[in-house]
Design an enzyme around this catalytic site. Structure first.
Site, PDB file in Angstrom:
ATOM      1  N   MET A  27      20.488 -24.076  37.460  1.00  0.00           N
ATOM      2  CA  MET A  27      19.080 -23.908  37.779  1.00  0.00           C
ATOM      3  C   MET A  27      18.970 -22.795  38.776  1.00  0.00           C
ATOM      4  O   MET A  27      19.766 -22.768  39.693  1.00  0.00           O
ATOM      5  CB  MET A  27      18.559 -25.235  38.204  1.00  0.00           C
ATOM      6  CG  MET A  27      17.626 -25.510  39.369  1.00  0.00           C
ATOM      7  SD  MET A  27      16.504 -24.339  39.950  1.00  0.00           S
ATOM      8  CE  MET A  27      16.555 -24.680  41.647  1.00  0.00           C
ATOM      9  N   PRO A  28      18.130 -21.900  38.715  1.00  0.00           N
ATOM     10  CA  PRO A  28      17.245 -21.568  37.597  1.00  0.00           C
ATOM     11  C   PRO A  28      17.875 -20.580  36.610  1.00  0.00           C
ATOM     12  O   PRO A  28      18.770 -19.819  36.969  1.00  0.00           O
ATOM     13  CB  PRO A  28      16.042 -20.937  38.281  1.00  0.00           C
ATOM     14  CG  PRO A  28      16.544 -20.422  39.576  1.00  0.00           C
ATOM     15  CD  PRO A  28      17.745 -21.238  39.946  1.00  0.00           C
ATOM     16  N   HIS A  29      17.375 -20.626  35.383  1.00  0.00           N
ATOM     17  CA  HIS A  29      17.800 -19.697  34.331  1.00  0.00           C
ATOM     18  C   HIS A  29      16.611 -18.827  33.974  1.00  0.00           C
ATOM     19  O   HIS A  29      15.522 -19.340  33.726  1.00  0.00           O
ATOM     20  CB  HIS A  29      18.294 -20.459  33.107  1.00  0.00           C
ATOM     21  CG  HIS A  29      18.673 -19.560  31.978  1.00  0.00           C
ATOM     22  ND1 HIS A  29      19.745 -18.689  32.053  1.00  0.00           N
ATOM     23  CD2 HIS A  29      18.110 -19.368  30.760  1.00  0.00           C
ATOM     24  CE1 HIS A  29      19.824 -18.014  30.917  1.00  0.00           C
ATOM     25  NE2 HIS A  29      18.842 -18.409  30.120  1.00  0.00           N
TER      26      HIS A  29
END
Length: 79
Positions: A1-3
């Site tokens: 996280m995050p992508h």
């Protein structure tokens, strides 16, 4: 996280892509309070002629209510 997935017209150099990934990574780390190890970024290049069907329709029109920043160019499907 995050992508993060960045979709754009093809034609940018590898140097431009590397600079973009570095800038987005830096901002995601700072703003989302994420570690660098937690951030992943993909870049998807599209030919300009494929943009309406490959990106605009599924990712912009279908998610219009969820967009945090809408494009400033005209809808390619409106006459």
């Amino acid at each position: 996280m995050p992508h993060v997935i960045i979709k754009m017209y093809e034609g940018r150099s590898e140097e431009q892509k590397e600079a973009l990934v570095a800038a987005v990574t830096k901002d995601v780390i700072e703003i989302a309070n994420a570690s660098e190890a937690a951030v992943s970024i993909a870049i998807e290049d599209y030919p300009k002629e494929d943009w309406p069907e490959a990106v605009y329709r599924p990712d912009i029109l279908e998610y219009e209510g969820d967009l945090r920043k809408a494009p400033g160019y005209p809808n390619p499907f409106k006459a």
